[in-house]
Motif scaffolding. Sequence first.
Motif, PDB file in Angstrom:
ATOM      1  N   ALA B  24      65.294  33.151  13.884  1.00  0.00           N
ATOM      2  CA  ALA B  24      63.965  33.693  13.628  1.00  0.00           C
ATOM      3  C   ALA B  24      63.483  33.191  12.275  1.00  0.00           C
ATOM      4  O   ALA B  24      64.287  32.966  11.365  1.00  0.00           O
ATOM      5  N   GLN B  25      62.194  32.975  12.197  1.00  0.00           N
ATOM      6  CA  GLN B  25      61.626  32.573  10.907  1.00  0.00           C
ATOM      7  C   GLN B  25      61.035  33.812  10.245  1.00  0.00           C
ATOM      8  O   GLN B  25      60.315  34.587  10.883  1.00  0.00           O
ATOM      9  N   CYS B  26      61.325  33.978   8.949  1.00  0.00           N
ATOM     10  CA  CYS B  26      60.817  35.163   8.250  1.00  0.00           C
ATOM     11  C   CYS B  26      59.373  34.947   7.843  1.00  0.00           C
ATOM     12  O   CYS B  26      58.962  33.837   7.526  1.00  0.00           O
ATOM     13  N   TYR B  27      58.605  36.057   7.829  1.00  0.00           N
ATOM     14  CA  TYR B  27      57.239  35.956   7.349  1.00  0.00           C
ATOM     15  C   TYR B  27      57.200  35.760   5.846  1.00  0.00           C
ATOM     16  O   TYR B  27      56.318  35.112   5.309  1.00  0.00           O
ATOM     17  N   GLU B  28      58.135  36.365   5.146  1.00  0.00           N
ATOM     18  CA  GLU B  28      58.164  36.268   3.686  1.00  0.00           C
ATOM     19  C   GLU B  28      59.268  35.321   3.270  1.00  0.00           C
ATOM     20  O   GLU B  28      60.408  35.455   3.739  1.00  0.00           O
ATOM     21  N   LEU B  29      58.914  34.381   2.381  1.00  0.00           N
ATOM     22  CA  LEU B  29      59.927  33.468   1.874  1.00  0.00           C
ATOM     23  C   LEU B  29      60.985  34.272   1.107  1.00  0.00           C
ATOM     24  O   LEU B  29      60.668  35.228   0.395  1.00  0.00           O
ATOM     25  N   HIS B  30      62.224  33.887   1.288  1.00  0.00           N
ATOM     26  CA  HIS B  30      63.353  34.528   0.566  1.00  0.00           C
ATOM     27  C   HIS B  30      63.535  36.007   0.894  1.00  0.00           C
ATOM     28  O   HIS B  30      64.116  36.727   0.105  1.00  0.00           O
ATOM     29  N   GLN B  31      63.036  36.454   2.015  1.00  0.00           N
ATOM     30  CA  GLN B  31      63.216  37.872   2.338  1.00  0.00           C
ATOM     31  C   GLN B  31      63.803  38.068   3.736  1.00  0.00           C
ATOM     32  O   GLN B  31      63.212  38.760   4.574  1.00  0.00           O
ATOM     33  N   PRO B  32      64.981  37.492   3.991  1.00  0.00           N
ATOM     34  CA  PRO B  32      65.575  37.729   5.310  1.00  0.00           C
ATOM     35  C   PRO B  32      66.182  39.125   5.348  1.00  0.00           C
ATOM     36  O   PRO B  32      66.437  39.711   4.294  1.00  0.00           O
ATOM     37  N   PRO B  33      66.421  39.675   6.546  1.00  0.00           N
ATOM     38  CA  PRO B  33      67.147  40.953   6.621  1.00  0.00           C
ATOM     39  C   PRO B  33      68.572  40.749   6.100  1.00  0.00           C
ATOM     40  O   PRO B  33      69.075  39.630   6.147  1.00  0.00           O
ATOM     41  N   PRO B  34      69.203  41.833   5.602  1.00  0.00           N
ATOM     42  CA  PRO B  34      70.540  41.660   5.031  1.00  0.00           C
ATOM     43  C   PRO B  34      71.572  41.176   6.064  1.00  0.00           C
ATOM     44  O   PRO B  34      71.427  41.441   7.259  1.00  0.00           O
ATOM     45  N   LEU B  35      72.582  40.484   5.549  1.00  0.00           N
ATOM     46  CA  LEU B  35      73.691  40.022   6.396  1.00  0.00           C
ATOM     47  C   LEU B  35      74.316  41.232   7.092  1.00  0.00           C
ATOM     48  O   LEU B  35      74.597  42.249   6.451  1.00  0.00           O
ATOM     49  N   ILE B  86      53.595  25.440  -2.354  1.00  0.00           N
ATOM     50  CA  ILE B  86      54.994  25.283  -1.910  1.00  0.00           C
ATOM     51  C   ILE B  86      55.489  26.449  -1.057  1.00  0.00           C
ATOM     52  O   ILE B  86      56.380  26.291  -0.234  1.00  0.00           O
ATOM     53  N   THR B  87      54.891  27.625  -1.220  1.00  0.00           N
ATOM     54  CA  THR B  87      55.318  28.715  -0.336  1.00  0.00           C
ATOM     55  C   THR B  87      54.987  28.376   1.107  1.00  0.00           C
ATOM     56  O   THR B  87      55.623  28.879   2.032  1.00  0.00           O
ATOM     57  N   LYS B  88      54.001  27.540   1.309  1.00  0.00           N
ATOM     58  CA  LYS B  88      53.662  27.145   2.673  1.00  0.00           C
ATOM     59  C   LYS B  88      54.529  25.983   3.149  1.00  0.00           C
ATOM     60  O   LYS B  88      54.631  25.709   4.338  1.00  0.00           O
ATOM     61  N   LEU B  89      55.139  25.258   2.199  1.00  0.00           N
ATOM     62  CA  LEU B  89      55.959  24.106   2.596  1.00  0.00           C
ATOM     63  C   LEU B  89      57.426  24.491   2.815  1.00  0.00           C
ATOM     64  O   LEU B  89      58.210  23.711   3.299  1.00  0.00           O
ATOM     65  N   LEU B  90      57.755  25.764   2.421  1.00  0.00           N
ATOM     66  CA  LEU B  90      59.138  26.223   2.579  1.00  0.00           C
ATOM     67  C   LEU B  90      59.201  27.330   3.632  1.00  0.00           C
ATOM     68  O   LEU B  90      58.190  27.968   3.921  1.00  0.00           O
ATOM     69  N   ARG B  91      60.350  27.538   4.198  1.00  0.00           N
ATOM     70  CA  ARG B  91      60.513  28.627   5.163  1.00  0.00           C
ATOM     71  C   ARG B  91      61.907  29.255   5.019  1.00  0.00           C
ATOM     72  O   ARG B  91      62.863  28.572   4.611  1.00  0.00           O
ATOM     73  N   THR B  92      61.981  30.527   5.339  1.00  0.00           N
ATOM     74  CA  THR B  92      63.287  31.196   5.386  1.00  0.00           C
ATOM     75  C   THR B  92      63.574  31.548   6.839  1.00  0.00           C
ATOM     76  O   THR B  92      62.755  32.174   7.500  1.00  0.00           O
ATOM     77  N   ASP B  93      64.726  31.096   7.339  1.00  0.00           N
ATOM     78  CA  ASP B  93      65.169  31.397   8.711  1.00  0.00           C
ATOM     79  C   ASP B  93      66.425  32.254   8.654  1.00  0.00           C
ATOM     80  O   ASP B  93      67.135  32.262   7.652  1.00  0.00           O
ATOM     81  N   PHE B  94      66.659  32.949   9.710  1.00  0.00           N
ATOM     82  CA  PHE B  94      68.004  33.558   9.839  1.00  0.00           C
ATOM     83  C   PHE B  94      68.435  33.477  11.296  1.00  0.00           C
ATOM     84  O   PHE B  94      67.584  33.364  12.195  1.00  0.00           O
ATOM     85  N   GLU B  95      69.757  33.523  11.481  1.00  0.00           N
ATOM     86  CA  GLU B  95      70.276  33.573  12.847  1.00  0.00           C
ATOM     87  C   GLU B  95      70.720  34.994  13.130  1.00  0.00           C
ATOM     88  O   GLU B  95      71.023  35.765  12.210  1.00  0.00           O
TER      89      GLU B  95
END
Lengths: 552, 199
Positions: B24-35, B86-95
């Motif tokens: 899943a791609q996060c809406y907020e950069l650097h804000q994935p749900p915790p491990l 750059i916030t638009k050029l970067l993305r945070t994903d998680f599995e």
Amino acid sequence: MTAENQLVPEKAELGGKRLGMVVEGSLSMGLKVRLDRSTFVEDMSVGRYVTIRGQKDYFLGMVTGIELGAADDRLASSPLDAADPFIVEAVAGSATYGLLHVMPQVKLGRRAIDLTEGAKPVKTVPAHFSAVWESSQRDIELVFGKEDERRFYLGTPLDMETQVCLDLVELTKRSNGVFGKSGTGKTFLTRLLLIGILQKGAAVNLVFDMHSEYGWEGRSETNYKVKGLKQLFPSKTAILTLDEESTRRRKVSPDGVVKIGYGEIEPEDIELLRQTLNLTEPSVQAVYQFSREFGRDGWLSGLLARRTEEETAELLARLNVHESTYRNLLRGMERLRRLPFLVDEASHLPVQRIMEYLDRGVNVVLEFGRVTSPESYILVANMLTRRIHEQYVERTEMALGEGRQPPRPLVITLEEAHRFLSHEVAEQTIFGRIAREMRKYNVTLLVIDQRPSGIDEEVMSQLGTKITCLLDNERDIDSVLTGVAGKSELKGVLARLESKQQALIFGHAVPVPVVIRTREYGSADSYRGLGVAHGADAKRRSGEDAREVWEG
Amino acid sequence: MTGAIAEPSRVGEVVEASTASFVAQCYELHQPPPLGSLVRTRAGSIMIYAIVFNARTGSIEPGRRPIARGQEEEEEGDIFKSNPQITKLLRTDFEAVVVGYRDELLHQYLPPAPGHIHSFVHICEKKEVEEFSGRLDFLDIILESKILLGVDELVGASLRYASGAHADPRAFLVEAGRALASSLGGDLHRLNSLLKRLK
């Protein structure tokens, strides 16, 4: 499904808790039960009973071993972090667990109809994962029955309050044994058994009371006084004594004093004393020669009579007895002569006296007082028993012939039984014979011994029920358990009995082997529990009894 | 250490889906749900539950690596102020590894179909975490999953996270430890190290 085929609802079996489940097993080796996590292995103990709830039937089994198991064999070489309570708590009951070895003993039905039929022998094993529960009151009652007119409550199973009852009518049909190291409660158990036999009227007792502990009162291990048979059942007990002075010093008034005349000692009585009196084989043979010379009732007086040397030589030559044999025999007989209860002429025959009591259903306790030497005990027990047995044989045969009631069943209690029933003498003594012939003539033995390995194997195998307190000698344990199914398992149980108040019972009178905690005896409550009179009532009755005995 | 349960919120949407896991791609950069946290997403009529692992942040275009921009800046945050693009050029994903689903009932085994692309992904509420971790069958799914991150790490993280949803976290962890001991009883070494991660 008909009413009688219906399964008994679980509610009826309430009581106890689930301990674990069956994971392995065979009919010959018993079952392995994996303990549930909630069951702490240190709460388990060998000898206690558990109920295995198979899918079709329930089984009652005895715990014969306890083991620690681990799912990973490498536990020993790479242990868990045992210092961490969290880890220990998490793995207990899963990666590491307790195992019980359980020997199924009887099958209990689960259906309503089975409840009335009682226990049946085990011919299969419960299925995998059958739940194992603490035995409920109902399970134990189903097997051992409740106290009634023939069953006597002897104690409770380990960790339970249910009563274990002995069928005394069955018990007294055969000879039985009470074994245990000294100080483990043999006397205590025997006293209870005697009371039971008396209370249920299963038989009449003749007790050769070597240490004077059954008749009037005995002492417990903690040295408080406990009542003997006479205090509990004054009208049904007679105390006879060989040592009146000792009996009276203990403030006991005996119902009679036993004196034995020389004339009453027969040659057969001497045979058993051979070892004790250090007699040689020719000396024992010589007794018969003297008996031919002087008659069966005159040989001892004849042998001990004063003679000149010439007369002696002439007598020995005539009887063809060697001089050294004569000396050996004489030395032995001189030892007998010193026994205080032997007299030239007995006033009345003790055997007749005892038989009269027994005929009336009065139990006889023969106290030995201070004359506790082996020769006196062996001589008296052997000669009285032989004659009483003769009378029983005669009467039983007559009863058979004339279709009359046979004589009352008699139980003879014998202490230090190995002296009478050792391998060397069991063949010859009357006791060996009684033990072997079972109840043919309505006489059985209750043997008490601390070294059962000293008793002849054949006699041991004939004992119907064995009640054994702690034994720790390997040979004694083996000899007690000879011929018992599941011997190796019971061995572990027997060696781990507590040294007081615990006993393993197996044999004819109990459906399954069981470890019991002996019922309490010695307090006012316990006497009440035995349903006997005490206090004022007992005194009054005792007075009546005394009159009855002396007038009768 | 037991973790606090994250605030329930919509964190992103599914961009890659398979039966056993999704990205899943996060809406907020650097804000994935915790491990180790529990998330849910919808696949038609069913709700899929999954446990978060392996979050990463990188360029939106594969092969185009971000370049360092902060040499002239005082603070790290200033880089983003000076270069808002750059916030638009970067993305945070998680599995997330799928551990169960709900139709009418809650099941702790794999769903009949994978999640849908662009389905929203939510962090589960505390009550949901408590309900889901009330059963521990999902541990076996994680233990057997073929994920890149250490499986045992994920098991530890998910249990520590879920313990925060229970009234008595230690009792929950002991219970989970027992479930693990049943599954891993034959491998005490692994069990030992796993149990240490639960504290």
